[in-house]
Scaffold this motif. Structure first.
Motif, PDB file in Angstrom:
ATOM      1  N   PRO A   1      -2.737  -3.008  11.359  1.00  2.76           N
ATOM      2  CA  PRO A   1      -2.758  -1.674  10.720  1.00  2.76           C
ATOM      3  C   PRO A   1      -3.923  -1.493   9.752  1.00  2.76           C
ATOM      4  N   ILE A   2      -4.240  -2.541   8.970  1.00  4.95           N
ATOM      5  CA  ILE A   2      -5.339  -2.424   8.014  1.00  4.95           C
ATOM      6  C   ILE A   2      -6.677  -2.336   8.743  1.00  4.95           C
ATOM      7  N   GLU A   3      -6.836  -3.108   9.819  1.00  9.83           N
ATOM      8  CA  GLU A   3      -8.083  -3.042  10.585  1.00  9.83           C
ATOM      9  C   GLU A   3      -8.253  -1.670  11.239  1.00  9.83           C
ATOM     10  N   GLY A   4      -7.136  -1.062  11.683  1.00 11.63           N
ATOM     11  CA  GLY A   4      -7.212   0.278  12.251  1.00 11.63           C
ATOM     12  C   GLY A   4      -7.623   1.315  11.222  1.00 11.63           C
ATOM     13  N   LEU A   5      -7.052   1.227  10.009  1.00  8.78           N
ATOM     14  CA  LEU A   5      -7.441   2.159   8.946  1.00  8.78           C
ATOM     15  C   LEU A   5      -8.884   1.935   8.511  1.00  8.78           C
ATOM     16  N   SER A   6      -9.323   0.682   8.522  1.00  6.33           N
ATOM     17  CA  SER A   6     -10.708   0.386   8.160  1.00  6.33           C
ATOM     18  C   SER A   6     -11.685   1.052   9.118  1.00  6.33           C
ATOM     19  N   SER A   7     -11.366   1.002  10.412  1.00  8.11           N
ATOM     20  CA  SER A   7     -12.221   1.648  11.401  1.00  8.11           C
ATOM     21  C   SER A   7     -12.181   3.172  11.268  1.00  8.11           C
ATOM     22  N   LYS A   8     -11.005   3.704  10.941  1.00  5.55           N
ATOM     23  CA  LYS A   8     -10.872   5.157  10.813  1.00  5.55           C
ATOM     24  C   LYS A   8     -11.573   5.674   9.566  1.00  5.55           C
ATOM     25  N   MET A   9     -11.433   4.958   8.447  1.00  2.00           N
ATOM     26  CA  MET A   9     -12.015   5.398   7.173  1.00  2.00           C
ATOM     27  C   MET A   9     -13.447   4.899   6.970  1.00  2.00           C
ATOM     28  N   ASP A  10     -13.912   4.018   7.857  1.00  2.00           N
ATOM     29  CA  ASP A  10     -15.231   3.381   7.712  1.00  2.00           C
ATOM     30  C   ASP A  10     -15.315   2.677   6.355  1.00  2.00           C
ATOM     31  N   ALA A  11     -14.278   1.884   6.045  1.00  2.00           N
ATOM     32  CA  ALA A  11     -14.190   1.158   4.778  1.00  2.00           C
ATOM     33  C   ALA A  11     -14.258  -0.336   5.047  1.00  2.00           C
ATOM     34  N   SER A  12     -14.978  -1.042   4.198  1.00  2.00           N
ATOM     35  CA  SER A  12     -15.130  -2.487   4.369  1.00  2.00           C
ATOM     36  C   SER A  12     -14.404  -3.287   3.294  1.00  2.00           C
ATOM     37  N   LEU A  13     -13.762  -2.629   2.325  1.00  2.00           N
ATOM     38  CA  LEU A  13     -12.971  -3.298   1.289  1.00  2.00           C
ATOM     39  C   LEU A  13     -11.606  -2.614   1.208  1.00  2.00           C
ATOM     40  N   PHE A  14     -10.585  -3.385   0.871  1.00  2.00           N
ATOM     41  CA  PHE A  14      -9.252  -2.776   0.715  1.00  2.00           C
ATOM     42  C   PHE A  14      -8.503  -3.446  -0.425  1.00  2.00           C
ATOM     43  N   LEU A  15      -7.600  -2.658  -1.018  1.00  2.00           N
ATOM     44  CA  LEU A  15      -6.735  -3.122  -2.099  1.00  2.00           C
ATOM     45  C   LEU A  15      -5.335  -2.611  -1.804  1.00  2.00           C
ATOM     46  N   PHE A  16      -4.383  -3.541  -1.703  1.00  2.00           N
ATOM     47  CA  PHE A  16      -3.010  -3.214  -1.307  1.00  2.00           C
ATOM     48  C   PHE A  16      -2.064  -3.705  -2.396  1.00  2.00           C
ATOM     49  N   GLY A  17      -1.198  -2.820  -2.882  1.00  2.00           N
ATOM     50  CA  GLY A  17      -0.261  -3.168  -3.941  1.00  2.00           C
ATOM     51  C   GLY A  17       1.178  -3.120  -3.480  1.00  2.00           C
ATOM     52  N   SER A  18       1.974  -4.092  -3.895  1.00  2.00           N
ATOM     53  CA  SER A  18       3.395  -4.136  -3.519  1.00  2.00           C
ATOM     54  C   SER A  18       4.170  -4.871  -4.611  1.00  2.00           C
ATOM     55  N   HIS A  19       5.499  -4.824  -4.482  1.00  2.00           N
ATOM     56  CA  HIS A  19       6.365  -5.481  -5.460  1.00  2.00           C
ATOM     57  C   HIS A  19       7.665  -5.875  -4.767  1.00  2.00           C
ATOM     58  N   SER A  20       8.074  -7.123  -4.970  1.00  2.00           N
ATOM     59  CA  SER A  20       9.341  -7.609  -4.422  1.00  2.00           C
ATOM     60  C   SER A  20       9.874  -8.696  -5.342  1.00  2.00           C
ATOM     61  N   LYS A  21      11.101  -9.081  -5.093  1.00  2.00           N
ATOM     62  CA  LYS A  21      11.704 -10.122  -5.925  1.00  2.00           C
ATOM     63  C   LYS A  21      11.012 -11.464  -5.723  1.00  2.00           C
ATOM     64  N   LYS A  22      10.605 -11.727  -4.495  1.00  2.00           N
ATOM     65  CA  LYS A  22       9.932 -12.993  -4.182  1.00  2.00           C
ATOM     66  C   LYS A  22       8.499 -13.019  -4.706  1.00  2.00           C
ATOM     67  N   ARG A  23       7.802 -11.856  -4.596  1.00  3.03           N
ATOM     68  CA  ARG A  23       6.404 -11.766  -5.041  1.00  3.03           C
ATOM     69  C   ARG A  23       6.250 -10.519  -5.918  1.00  3.03           C
ATOM     70  N   PRO A  24       6.591 -10.640  -7.207  1.00  4.09           N
ATOM     71  CA  PRO A  24       6.511  -9.462  -8.089  1.00  4.09           C
ATOM     72  C   PRO A  24       5.060  -9.138  -8.475  1.00  4.09           C
ATOM     73  N   HIS A  25       4.823  -7.844  -8.706  1.00  4.64           N
ATOM     74  CA  HIS A  25       3.521  -7.358  -9.182  1.00  4.64           C
ATOM     75  C   HIS A  25       2.385  -7.942  -8.331  1.00  4.64           C
ATOM     76  N   ASN A  26       2.404  -7.629  -7.069  1.00  6.41           N
ATOM     77  CA  ASN A  26       1.523  -8.257  -6.085  1.00  6.41           C
ATOM     78  C   ASN A  26       0.348  -7.342  -5.742  1.00  6.41           C
ATOM     79  N   LEU A  27      -0.849  -7.906  -5.723  1.00  6.08           N
ATOM     80  CA  LEU A  27      -2.049  -7.204  -5.281  1.00  6.08           C
ATOM     81  C   LEU A  27      -2.716  -8.033  -4.188  1.00  6.08           C
ATOM     82  N   VAL A  28      -3.058  -7.401  -3.075  1.00  5.38           N
ATOM     83  CA  VAL A  28      -3.783  -8.062  -1.993  1.00  5.38           C
ATOM     84  C   VAL A  28      -5.167  -7.430  -1.926  1.00  5.38           C
TER      85      VAL A  28
END
Length: 308
Positions: free
Chosen positions: A76-103
């Motif tokens: 999914p990220i590679e598809g959005l990269s091709s659509k947006m013509d973006a070469s960098l990405f930042l993804f944020g999420s939060h869960s009990k196992k991995r709190p305050h997570n940034l990819v």
């Protein structure tokens, strides 16, 4: 065997878009995609918003939440990269196992090259510092503290990606007044301390100003939870420089430690005895020397005549 179709533009605007996304000798500024996961904490939401404002205008923030799991499925990220013509990405999420997570990751040819999962702690955004901020699009000065940045491949790649992520537009020269922002990354015992400062130039009574740093945020600490590094061959391909923009090496030209230009000239062998040297008064024969040489030549000639 799958045959890829060649997409031909039907309008002038489509033609310009395809040309802007095509390969170039000098690439455009790298665009960043900022995305939210299915669940995010307040700290992660603030971090995404603040980092997006730091990356403007070369960034796009997707308002829709995404059920992505980058380390399990990159498609999914590679598809959005091709659509947006973006070469960098930042993804944020939060869960009990991995709190305050940034990819944080980067792409090469719309494929994931490097990807780091960062666990953030103690986040302080722009609103936590009540002072003036830097102008949008300013080029920051990046500072990496600690010897551990060069001791392992993991932190070498992380340092390289942070430079790629925060370096801003590529310029040849920066004037002193243009240095308004300083980003510091301090690595100690596996933890990275990220701080953002505004550079203040004060009067010092001399030509060189006195430099002061004022923290403006964002400020946070993070550790590397998971990572995915691209292969050496893929990383090598990403670092290739086209021959057309490589500086041509000049033969027999070098520079010393002081920056002086030195050149080597190749000439044919010369007879020093036949060279026309500059006449100097200090090397000129005196009258007595000339008379003595003339007398010696006459005696030598008379001796040859008598011998014959």
């Amino acid at each position: 065997m799958v045959i890829q179709r060649i997409v031909k533009p039907k309008t002038q605007q489509g033609k310009r878009v395809l040309e802007s996304r095509g390969p170039k000798l000098l690439e455009n500024n790298k665009k960043t995609m900022v995305m939210k996961g299915a669940k995010t904490s307040d700290a992660v939401s603030k971090a995404l918003k603040d980092l997006y404002s730091m990356k403007k205008p070369d960034a796009v923030m997707l308002s829709k939440r995404n059920e992505f799991r980058p380390f399990e499925d990159e498609t999914p990220i590679e598809g959005l990269s091709s659509k947006m013509d973006a070469s960098l990405f930042l993804f944020g999420s939060h869960s009990k196992k991995r709190p305050h997570n940034l990819v944080m990751g980067r792409m090469f040819n719309h494929q994931v090259l490097d990807m780091f999962e960062l666990g953030t702690e103690g986040y302080k955004g722009f609103d936590s510092f009540k002072n003036s901020k830097t102008a949008m699009g300013s080029k920051p000065c990046l500072i990496f503290n600690g010897t551990d940045w060069e001791n392992s491949l993991l932190y070498k790649r992380l340092k390289n990606m942070l430079i790629d992520f925060f370096r801003g537009p590529v310029v040849e020269k920066v004037r002193l007044v243009g240095l308004e922002q300083a980003l510091t990354f301090t690595l100690s015992e596996g933890r990275v301390y990220a701080r953002n400062y505004k550079i203040l130039l004060k009067k010092s009574g001399s030509k060189k100003p006195r430099v002061e740093l004022e923290e403006i945020g964002p400020s946070f600490d993070f550790i590397v939870r998971r990572h995915k590094l691209g292969s050496e061959s893929m990383y090598k391909d990403a670092l290739k420089v086209p021959r057309a923009i490589k500086p041509k090496k000049k033969k027999n030209v070098s520079h010393d430690a002081f920056g002086s230009k030195l050149g080597r000239i190749h000439m044919q062998k010369q007879d020093v005895k036949k060279m026309q040297l500059r006449k100097m008064k200090g090397l000129k024969r005196t009258r007595q020397e000339k008379l003595a040489k003339l007398k010696a030549n006459k005696q030598a000639k008379s001796g040859q005549d008598s011998g014959e």
